[in-house]
Design a protein around this motif. Structure first.
Motif, PDB file in Angstrom:
ATOM      1  N   THR A 106      35.399  37.198  21.374  1.00 34.23           N
ATOM      2  CA  THR A 106      34.020  36.741  21.159  1.00 34.23           C
ATOM      3  C   THR A 106      33.603  36.843  19.694  1.00 34.23           C
ATOM      4  N   PHE A 107      34.357  36.190  18.831  1.00 32.98           N
ATOM      5  CA  PHE A 107      33.984  36.173  17.420  1.00 32.98           C
ATOM      6  C   PHE A 107      32.689  35.378  17.225  1.00 32.98           C
ATOM      7  N   PRO A 108      31.961  35.625  16.157  1.00 27.91           N
ATOM      8  CA  PRO A 108      30.806  34.773  15.835  1.00 27.91           C
ATOM      9  C   PRO A 108      31.238  33.308  15.717  1.00 27.91           C
ATOM     10  N   PRO A 109      30.320  32.380  15.925  1.00 27.27           N
ATOM     11  CA  PRO A 109      30.671  30.952  15.993  1.00 27.27           C
ATOM     12  C   PRO A 109      31.494  30.434  14.820  1.00 27.27           C
ATOM     13  N   GLU A 110      31.247  30.933  13.613  1.00 26.13           N
ATOM     14  CA  GLU A 110      31.983  30.415  12.457  1.00 26.13           C
ATOM     15  C   GLU A 110      33.466  30.763  12.498  1.00 26.13           C
ATOM     16  N   HIS A 111      33.871  31.680  13.389  1.00 25.43           N
ATOM     17  CA  HIS A 111      35.281  32.057  13.517  1.00 25.43           C
ATOM     18  C   HIS A 111      35.914  31.492  14.788  1.00 25.43           C
ATOM     19  N   ALA A 120      41.269  35.178  12.015  1.00 14.97           N
ATOM     20  CA  ALA A 120      40.415  36.260  12.501  1.00 14.97           C
ATOM     21  C   ALA A 120      41.113  37.064  13.594  1.00 14.97           C
ATOM     22  N   ALA A 121      41.951  36.405  14.398  1.00 15.43           N
ATOM     23  CA  ALA A 121      42.611  37.064  15.524  1.00 15.43           C
ATOM     24  C   ALA A 121      43.932  37.722  15.150  1.00 15.43           C
ATOM     25  N   SER A 122      44.439  37.436  13.964  1.00 18.43           N
ATOM     26  CA  SER A 122      45.758  37.937  13.584  1.00 18.43           C
ATOM     27  C   SER A 122      45.782  39.458  13.441  1.00 18.43           C
ATOM     28  N   LEU A 123      46.895  40.038  13.853  1.00 13.72           N
ATOM     29  CA  LEU A 123      47.118  41.477  13.707  1.00 13.72           C
ATOM     30  C   LEU A 123      47.934  41.815  12.469  1.00 13.72           C
ATOM     31  N   LEU A 124      48.376  40.798  11.727  1.00  8.31           N
ATOM     32  CA  LEU A 124      49.310  41.023  10.638  1.00  8.31           C
ATOM     33  C   LEU A 124      48.601  41.386   9.341  1.00  8.31           C
ATOM     34  N   ASP A 125      49.163  42.392   8.646  1.00 10.45           N
ATOM     35  CA  ASP A 125      48.627  42.781   7.348  1.00 10.45           C
ATOM     36  C   ASP A 125      49.246  41.927   6.248  1.00 10.45           C
ATOM     37  N   ARG A 136      41.557  46.851  14.464  1.00  8.47           N
ATOM     38  CA  ARG A 136      40.205  47.396  14.446  1.00  8.47           C
ATOM     39  C   ARG A 136      39.219  46.400  13.846  1.00  8.47           C
ATOM     40  N   ALA A 137      39.655  45.680  12.802  1.00  6.44           N
ATOM     41  CA  ALA A 137      38.776  44.703  12.149  1.00  6.44           C
ATOM     42  C   ALA A 137      38.438  43.557  13.098  1.00  6.44           C
ATOM     43  N   LEU A 141      34.794  42.453  14.694  1.00  2.71           N
ATOM     44  CA  LEU A 141      34.277  41.090  14.594  1.00  2.71           C
ATOM     45  C   LEU A 141      33.929  40.556  15.987  1.00  2.71           C
ATOM     46  N   ALA A 142      34.792  40.820  16.969  1.00  2.00           N
ATOM     47  CA  ALA A 142      34.511  40.378  18.337  1.00  2.00           C
ATOM     48  C   ALA A 142      33.277  41.079  18.891  1.00  2.00           C
ATOM     49  N   LEU A 143      33.114  42.353  18.558  1.00  2.03           N
ATOM     50  CA  LEU A 143      31.945  43.091  19.032  1.00  2.03           C
ATOM     51  C   LEU A 143      30.663  42.541  18.427  1.00  2.03           C
TER      52      LEU A 143
END
Length: 248
Positions: A106-111, A120-125, A136-137, A141-143
């Motif tokens: 549930t990211f904000p609409p722009e994502h 935004a969904a990637s887990l990769l550093d 965590r990031a 963002l989803a929260l």
């Protein structure tokens, strides 16, 4: 996650330790998200927590205690809240399809466009490795997006939830052919096999019973970063012995 060969109902199965990380709303837990084609079930093993949900019927909070079994259907935005070392067994419909892509956070609409969602969904550093900091990031963002969806719902604005659903559909549409094959090869094939067995029994044919077998899945050794917490997905089962062997 892939389908577990021979597992009842061709479902996905994993162990989940819900994230203990604190959140902006003074809770602890994982990333709110929604499945579009699959139901999900929590079998609570230990600890204590809550399942916070938003669907077309409204907002709801469900307590989670050891022994509880809670499930929810497609279209339910859900967030696992960890009050005290919450651990569950997760049962996923359709051969674990949610772990193969049937999940939109549930990211904000722009994502929520195909151009912005993957990053935004990637887990990769930066080095290309899965990172708890990235998990965590994206959770935060989803929260943030979920908090706004709840605020809009409480104000009487139902269209915010519907807009999220529409954006989620646009994100997953390129993957629907793959999803269909996953369901056809997994859950549908399992159901068709059961119907063949019923048809055979109706005619007195019980030869399929001679294929009886026993399988075992060991505790998953590999831990990954899921949306709700630390995941250990069960791998393919293996037989425990030769037919006729073993103890009762």
């Amino acid at each position: 996650m892939t389908a577990l060969p021979g597992f009842p109902g061709a479902v996905g199965l994993s162990r989940l330790e819900v994230y203990p990380w604190p959140t902006a709303d003074d809770e602890h837990g994982g990333s709110p998200h929604m499945h579009l084609a699959c139901a999900e079930c929590y079998v609570v093993v230990s600890g204590r927590g809550r399942l916070e949900t938003l669907g077309h019927q409204g907002l709801m909070t469900t307590e989670l205690h050891p022994g509880d079994v809670v499930w929810f259907t497609p279209g339910t935005i859900h967030r696992a809240v960890n009050d005290e070392d919450l651990r569950v067994i997760v049962v996923m419909q359709n051969s674990g399809l949610p772990e193969a892509g049937d999940a939109v956070m549930t990211f904000p609409p722009e994502h929520l466009s195909p151009d912005t969602y993957p990053d935004a969904a990637s887990l990769l550093d930066a080095e290309g490795n899965p990172s708890p900091e990235r998990a965590r990031a994206r959770r935060d963002l989803a929260l943030a997006g979920f908090t706004e969806l709840k605020r809009q719902w409480r104000r009487g604005n139902r269209s915010a939830y519907e807009d999220f659903c529409a954006a989620a559909v646009r994100l997953v549409q390129p993957h629907l052919d793959t999803w269909e094959k996953t369901v056809t090869d997994g859950a549908l094939a399992a159901a068709q096999a059961a119907l063949r067995h019923i048809g055979a029994l109706r005619s007195g044919d019980f030869t399929h019973l001679f294929d009886a077998d026993v399988s075992r899945i060991a505790r998953p050794p590999r831990q990954t970063l899921g949306m709700c917490g630390y995941l250990r997905a069960y791998a393919a089962a293996h037989r425990t012995g030769a037919p006729g062997g073993g103890a009762p």
